[in-house]
Design a protein around this motif. Structure first.
Motif, mmCIF file in Angstrom:
data_model
loop_
_atom_site.group_PDB
_atom_site.id
_atom_site.type_symbol
_atom_site.label_atom_id
_atom_site.label_comp_id
_atom_site.label_asym_id
_atom_site.label_seq_id
_atom_site.Cartn_x
_atom_site.Cartn_y
_atom_site.Cartn_z
ATOM 1 N N THR A 53 0.820 -1.204 0.000
ATOM 2 C CA THR A 53 0.000 0.000 0.000
ATOM 3 C C THR A 53 0.862 1.265 0.000
ATOM 4 O OG1 THR A 53 -0.244 -0.099 2.402
ATOM 5 C CG2 THR A 53 -2.011 -1.078 1.083
ATOM 6 N N GLU A 54 2.078 1.182 0.547
ATOM 7 C CA GLU A 54 2.975 2.349 0.516
ATOM 8 C C GLU A 54 3.317 2.715 -0.928
ATOM 9 O OE1 GLU A 54 3.786 4.481 2.948
ATOM 10 O OE2 GLU A 54 2.432 3.266 4.161
ATOM 11 N N GLN A 55 3.488 1.709 -1.755
ATOM 12 C CA GLN A 55 3.791 1.943 -3.168
ATOM 13 C C GLN A 55 2.624 2.672 -3.850
ATOM 14 O OE1 GLN A 55 5.220 -1.608 -5.054
ATOM 15 N NE2 GLN A 55 5.197 -0.706 -7.095
ATOM 16 N N LEU A 56 1.405 2.269 -3.528
ATOM 17 C CA LEU A 56 0.234 2.930 -4.100
ATOM 18 C C LEU A 56 0.109 4.359 -3.574
ATOM 19 C CD1 LEU A 56 -2.227 2.704 -5.945
ATOM 20 C CD2 LEU A 56 -3.487 1.720 -4.010
ATOM 21 N N LYS A 57 0.389 4.551 -2.298
ATOM 22 C CA LYS A 57 0.359 5.907 -1.726
ATOM 23 C C LYS A 57 1.375 6.801 -2.439
ATOM 24 C CE LYS A 57 -1.081 4.514 2.894
ATOM 25 N NZ LYS A 57 -0.687 4.372 4.308
ATOM 26 N N PHE A 72 0.052 7.766 -5.874
ATOM 27 C CA PHE A 72 -0.944 8.838 -5.787
ATOM 28 C C PHE A 72 -0.273 10.170 -5.484
ATOM 29 C CE2 PHE A 72 -4.317 5.534 -4.543
ATOM 30 C CZ PHE A 72 -4.745 5.405 -5.844
ATOM 31 N N GLY A 73 0.677 10.171 -4.546
ATOM 32 C CA GLY A 73 1.378 11.409 -4.186
ATOM 33 C C GLY A 73 2.160 12.006 -5.340
ATOM 34 N N ASN A 74 2.731 11.148 -6.185
ATOM 35 C CA ASN A 74 3.538 11.611 -7.308
ATOM 36 C C ASN A 74 2.707 12.040 -8.522
ATOM 37 O OD1 ASN A 74 5.902 11.120 -5.914
ATOM 38 N ND2 ASN A 74 6.262 9.124 -6.853
ATOM 39 N N ASN A 75 1.474 11.576 -8.610
ATOM 40 C CA ASN A 75 0.691 11.787 -9.829
ATOM 41 C C ASN A 75 -0.558 12.643 -9.675
ATOM 42 O OD1 ASN A 75 1.981 10.036 -12.050
ATOM 43 N ND2 ASN A 75 1.991 8.717 -10.247
ATOM 44 N N THR A 104 -5.741 12.486 3.643
ATOM 45 C CA THR A 104 -7.013 11.849 4.014
ATOM 46 C C THR A 104 -7.619 11.115 2.825
ATOM 47 O OG1 THR A 104 -7.411 13.594 5.631
ATOM 48 C CG2 THR A 104 -9.318 12.281 4.972
ATOM 49 N N GLU A 105 -7.617 11.760 1.662
ATOM 50 C CA GLU A 105 -8.168 11.101 0.471
ATOM 51 C C GLU A 105 -7.318 9.906 0.055
ATOM 52 O OE1 GLU A 105 -9.327 13.503 -2.865
ATOM 53 O OE2 GLU A 105 -11.194 13.985 -1.824
ATOM 54 N N VAL A 106 -5.998 10.047 0.147
ATOM 55 C CA VAL A 106 -5.116 8.922 -0.187
ATOM 56 C C VAL A 106 -5.431 7.739 0.717
ATOM 57 C CG1 VAL A 106 -2.722 8.106 -0.172
ATOM 58 C CG2 VAL A 106 -3.266 10.342 -1.158
ATOM 59 N N GLU A 107 -5.517 7.972 2.007
ATOM 60 C CA GLU A 107 -5.814 6.890 2.958
ATOM 61 C C GLU A 107 -7.159 6.243 2.661
ATOM 62 O OE1 GLU A 107 -4.028 5.315 5.253
ATOM 63 O OE2 GLU A 107 -2.300 6.595 4.848
ATOM 64 N N LYS A 108 -8.150 7.063 2.377
ATOM 65 C CA LYS A 108 -9.495 6.539 2.109
ATOM 66 C C LYS A 108 -9.498 5.650 0.864
ATOM 67 C CE LYS A 108 -14.287 7.940 2.117
ATOM 68 N NZ LYS A 108 -15.214 9.016 2.428
ATOM 69 N N ALA A 123 -10.298 9.722 -6.311
ATOM 70 C CA ALA A 123 -10.832 8.602 -7.092
ATOM 71 C C ALA A 123 -11.363 9.089 -8.440
ATOM 72 C CB ALA A 123 -11.913 7.869 -6.315
ATOM 73 N N LYS A 124 -12.013 10.240 -8.438
ATOM 74 C CA LYS A 124 -12.526 10.824 -9.685
ATOM 75 C C LYS A 124 -11.360 11.162 -10.619
ATOM 76 C CE LYS A 124 -15.911 13.416 -8.950
ATOM 77 N NZ LYS A 124 -16.696 14.499 -8.414
ATOM 78 N N ASP A 125 -10.308 11.760 -10.063
ATOM 79 C CA ASP A 125 -9.125 12.097 -10.867
ATOM 80 C C ASP A 125 -8.428 10.842 -11.387
ATOM 81 O OD1 ASP A 125 -9.647 14.777 -10.415
ATOM 82 O OD2 ASP A 125 -8.055 15.037 -8.926
ATOM 83 N N LEU A 126 -8.338 9.800 -10.565
ATOM 84 C CA LEU A 126 -7.742 8.537 -10.993
ATOM 85 C C LEU A 126 -8.548 7.942 -12.140
ATOM 86 C CD1 LEU A 126 -5.762 6.147 -10.700
ATOM 87 C CD2 LEU A 126 -7.299 5.232 -8.935
ATOM 88 N N TYR A 127 -9.850 7.942 -12.004
ATOM 89 C CA TYR A 127 -10.725 7.416 -13.052
ATOM 90 C C TYR A 127 -10.489 8.159 -14.365
ATOM 91 C CZ TYR A 127 -15.120 5.909 -15.254
ATOM 92 O OH TYR A 127 -16.066 5.385 -16.104
ATOM 93 N N ASN A 128 -10.477 9.478 -14.302
ATOM 94 C CA ASN A 128 -10.243 10.282 -15.507
ATOM 95 C C ASN A 128 -8.879 9.994 -16.109
ATOM 96 O OD1 ASN A 128 -12.749 11.526 -15.453
ATOM 97 N ND2 ASN A 128 -12.017 13.247 -14.219
ATOM 98 N N LYS A 129 -7.856 9.910 -15.262
ATOM 99 C CA LYS A 129 -6.502 9.642 -15.755
ATOM 100 C C LYS A 129 -6.436 8.277 -16.436
ATOM 101 C CE LYS A 129 -1.686 9.124 -14.397
ATOM 102 N NZ LYS A 129 -0.810 10.231 -14.676
ATOM 103 N N GLN A 130 -7.064 7.260 -15.846
ATOM 104 C CA GLN A 130 -7.009 5.925 -16.428
ATOM 105 C C GLN A 130 -7.789 5.855 -17.742
ATOM 106 O OE1 GLN A 130 -4.799 3.594 -15.495
ATOM 107 N NE2 GLN A 130 -4.207 5.305 -14.192
ATOM 108 N N LEU A 131 -8.886 6.599 -17.847
ATOM 109 C CA LEU A 131 -9.594 6.665 -19.128
ATOM 110 C C LEU A 131 -8.723 7.328 -20.189
ATOM 111 C CD1 LEU A 131 -13.245 7.595 -18.063
ATOM 112 C CD2 LEU A 131 -12.403 5.390 -18.910
#
Length: 189
Positions: free
Chosen positions: A2-6, A9-12, A18-22, A121-129
């Motif tokens: 999970t640290e790798q995923l955090k 998210f922090g880099n991108n 709080t949002e990262v943890e959630k 999560a919304k930003d991740l979704y947009n980025k992945q699309l």
């Protein structure tokens, strides 16, 4: 993991701890063996995967049994069968680990809920699309405008790990050529 995923998210993304943890808390760890299938044709894709270690591919099998690899995800990349994940309808693709891999997976239900609750999560979704669109556009354009050698040379330039780490069978199916053609291209280098 999970640290790798955090870190990803922090880099991108511009976000808050709080949002990262959630978002990270909704991901579950999954270890898969080389050649293990995560989803098969006809199934509904219920997860998106983040590759922490290893590699995973999305591919089709045609009526003659020939494989065509659409996408390969290495470390710090996401993979899913986008159309099936979004629409929750059966897929025409397979997702398979191409190496022993450590993944983080998030369910469609959790992800959709988090899209409503967090900007991350919304930003991740947009980025992945966007990634899916750009990748698929490049794939189509490369098959229409580039020779096999040009596609191979481009792959060496932008993502040599695919050629170095994966079998000739998978690399050839990704490039849309035979294994024999791939062997000839490798000898020419």
């Amino acid at each position: 993991m999970t640290e790798q995923l955090k870190t990803y998210f922090g880099n991108n993304f511009q976000t808050t701890p709080t949002e990262v943890e959630k978002l990270v808390s909704a991901f579950k760890e999954k270890s898969v063996k080389k050649n293990e299938t995560l989803i098969s044709k006809g199934e509904v894709c219920r997860y998106a995967y983040f590759v922490c270690k290893g590699s995973v591919r999305a591919y089709f099998i045609d009526d003659d049994g020939q494989e065509a690899t659409r996408y390969i995800a290495l470390e710090n990349q996401f993979i899913t069968t986008v159309h099936s994940f979004i629409a929750q309808t059966p897929t025409n693709e397979f997702i398979q680990a191409t190496e022993q891999s450590e993944l983080l997976q998030i369910s469609y239900t959790d992800f959709k809920k988090l899209i409503e609750e967090t900007t991350l999560a919304k930003d991740l979704y947009n980025k992945q699309l966007e990634v899916a669109y750009v990748t698929n556009h490049w794939r189509v354009e490369s098959f229409l405008k580039m020779s096999a050698k040009q596609r191979y040379d481009f792959l060496i330039e932008v993502n040599p790990a695919i050629i170095q780490r994966l079998s000739n069978k998978i690399v050839a199916s990704y490039l849309g050529i035979t294994q024999e053609s791939l062997s000839r291209l490798k000898v020419q280098k």
